[in-house]
Design an enzyme around this catalytic site. Structure first.
Site, short mmCIF file in Angstrom:
data_model
loop_
_atom_site.label_atom_id
_atom_site.label_comp_id
_atom_site.label_asym_id
_atom_site.label_seq_id
_atom_site.Cartn_x
_atom_site.Cartn_y
_atom_site.Cartn_z
N THR A 46 -2.95 -22.08 6.19
CA THR A 46 -2.68 -21.56 4.78
C THR A 46 -2.01 -22.33 3.85
O THR A 46 -1.68 -23.58 3.90
CB THR A 46 -2.06 -20.24 5.15
OG1 THR A 46 -0.60 -20.71 5.37
CG2 THR A 46 -2.40 -19.41 6.37
N CYS A 47 -1.64 -21.81 2.75
CA CYS A 47 -0.89 -22.74 1.77
C CYS A 47 0.47 -22.94 2.30
O CYS A 47 0.79 -24.19 2.02
CB CYS A 47 -0.70 -21.74 0.45
SG CYS A 47 -2.05 -21.44 -0.59
N ARG A 49 1.55 -22.84 5.83
CA ARG A 49 1.48 -23.22 7.36
C ARG A 49 0.15 -23.81 7.89
O ARG A 49 -0.82 -23.32 7.46
CB ARG A 49 1.92 -22.18 8.13
CG ARG A 49 1.08 -20.71 8.37
CD ARG A 49 1.42 -19.86 9.10
NE ARG A 49 2.71 -19.15 8.48
CZ ARG A 49 3.81 -19.42 8.85
NH1 ARG A 49 4.21 -20.07 10.09
NH2 ARG A 49 5.11 -19.00 8.52
N SER A 101 7.28 -15.80 6.74
CA SER A 101 6.71 -16.22 5.50
C SER A 101 7.51 -16.58 4.28
O SER A 101 8.65 -16.10 4.52
CB SER A 101 5.59 -15.18 4.94
OG SER A 101 4.63 -14.78 5.63
N ASP A 107 1.45 -9.68 2.49
CA ASP A 107 0.37 -9.25 3.22
C ASP A 107 -0.75 -10.25 3.59
O ASP A 107 -1.54 -10.18 4.51
CB ASP A 107 -0.31 -8.11 2.53
CG ASP A 107 0.54 -6.71 2.42
OD1 ASP A 107 1.09 -6.62 3.40
OD2 ASP A 107 0.30 -5.99 1.58
N ALA A 180 -10.01 -17.63 -10.50
CA ALA A 180 -9.62 -16.10 -10.47
C ALA A 180 -10.68 -15.15 -9.46
O ALA A 180 -10.12 -14.11 -9.42
CB ALA A 180 -9.89 -15.45 -11.89
N THR A 184 -6.01 -15.42 -4.13
CA THR A 184 -4.62 -15.48 -5.06
C THR A 184 -4.92 -15.60 -6.62
O THR A 184 -4.09 -14.70 -7.05
CB THR A 184 -4.08 -16.92 -4.49
OG1 THR A 184 -3.87 -17.00 -3.10
CG2 THR A 184 -2.72 -17.13 -5.33
N GLY A 185 -5.80 -16.30 -7.13
CA GLY A 185 -6.02 -15.98 -8.43
C GLY A 185 -6.43 -14.68 -8.89
O GLY A 185 -5.89 -14.41 -9.96
#
Length: 369
Positions: A46-47, A49, A101, A107, A180, A184-185
């Site tokens: 992930t971003c 980890r 986190s 979430d 988008a 996340t976007g």
């Protein structure tokens, strides 16, 4: 089970992004580990980890990981955390619940854990042990989100970014969002719409949002729009920069105050953009301090969640112990001829005082049920 972890607490985003494997590279990595004898592996990337969950001894994993990522093995080792047995299972439960986190209780991590597990399961890289452990961790996380308020009060990276954009300057703001349609976007976009003070330009058409404050623009024309923007957000999965300082020089950028928000790993925005007058750049790592402030508000809910983890973990570990000893139970049924009293005396002779005391406590509890 063991876990080898690299996360936002132990390394910078620039190093973590080297281990953010795409699907093809992830399959190659799992196959290389399988060749080394690791038949059960889940790779979470992930971003914030990158983690390897597997069964056996972890001794050969790090060298394969370093080679796949093209990083120095000694540099990698300096950033790693290792967990084994109950500690590894406990770590997964805490990660899935969002307790480890940057933003406590967020979430997104549960979805990412589920996706990573499902990927390995579908590709044939899990068996009974990892299947049981991951399913229990996912179930426990859902229970925590239902029975506590930690998820309701949690603040994601996307909402933190939107709050920062909202407070960037008073009045209406023009915001360009690249990526988008990604998770996340899209969340940044929805959060900004809730504030109601942004005109948003998205680089891809947002089919499910019919809002006059959202306009679709071609990705190929992003530099044509930057001069109009107050804020530029990039949250793509691109392997290369979406914004470079070199190209900004070619558009005769004026020096009004602008905010660039880079929510991607690997990074989307060239760090040299800050050399332009009026430009500020915020990356994922910069949200760490903001996240800490919000985490204070969630500590009480975390305590409630910890008690749920303790109960669920206890149940899981007993189930695993029972499964791992099922052949022994079958053997005892056929070889143990003594009556119950003889069984207890035999247990007393073999067990330690602590084990016998625990055994008797359980027997007494059974009488109360």
């Amino acid at each position: 089970m063991f876990v080898i972890s690299l996360n936002h607490k132990t390394s910078e985003a620039g190093f973590r992004e080297k281990l953010a494997f795409d699907e093809i590279k992830r399959i190659s990595f799992l196959n290389r580990l399988k060749d080394e004898g690791y038949t059960q592996v889940v790779y979470v990337s992930t971003c914030n980890r990158c983690e390897i969950y597997s069964v056996g001894k972890s001794s050969k994993v790090v060298s394969v990981w370093a080679d796949m990522a093209g990083v120095d093995i000694d540099e990698l080792k300096e950033s790693l955390l290792f967990f084994d047995g109950k500690g590894a299972v406990n770590h997964l439960f805490h990660v899935a619940a969002g307790f480890d986190s940057m933003v406590l209780g967020e979430d997104e991590i549960l979805r990412q854990i589920k996706d990573a597990y499902q990927f390995s399961k579908e590709k044939g890289f899990t068996d009974y042990e990892l299947n049981t452990i991951f399913q229990a961790a996912i179930s426990c996380s859902k229970k925590i989100k239902t029975k506590t308020k930690i998820s309701k009060t949690a603040v994601s990276i996307a909402s933190l970014a939107a709050k920062k954009i909202h407070g960037f300057k008073p009045g209406k703001k023009k915001v360009m969002i690249m990526g988008a349609t990604g998770d996340t976007g899209n969340k940044v976009l929805l959060n900004l719409l809730s504030y109601g003070d942004c005109k948003i330009y998205a680089t891809k058409h947002i089919h499910h949002i019919g809002n006059p404050n959202v306009e679709s623009i071609p990705y190929s024309e992003i530099y044509d729009y930057i001069n109009q923007m107050d804020v530029i957000v990039s949250a793509t999965k691109s392997p290369h920069y979406t914004i470079t300082a070199g190209k900004l020089k070619n558009i005769e950028l004026d020096d009004k105050k602008r905010l660039f928000v880079d929510l991607a790993v690997p990074r989307d925005v060239d760090e040299d953009v800050v050399e332009f007058k009026g430009i500020d750049l915020i990356t994922i790592d910069d949200f760490s301090a903001i996240a800490k402030e919000n985490n204070v508000l969630k500590k009480k809910e975390k305590e409630n969640g910890e008690s749920i983890i303790e109960d669920e973990l206890d149940t899981l570990l007993k189930d695993l112990t029972f499964h791992n000893n099922r052949e022994g139970f079958e053997l005892m049924k056929t070889t143990c001829k003594e009556d119950f009293e003889h069984f207890v005396y035999k247990f007393k002779d073999i067990a330690s005082a602590e084990e016998f005391d625990s055994f008797m406590n359980v027997l007494n509890k059974m009488q109360e049920v």
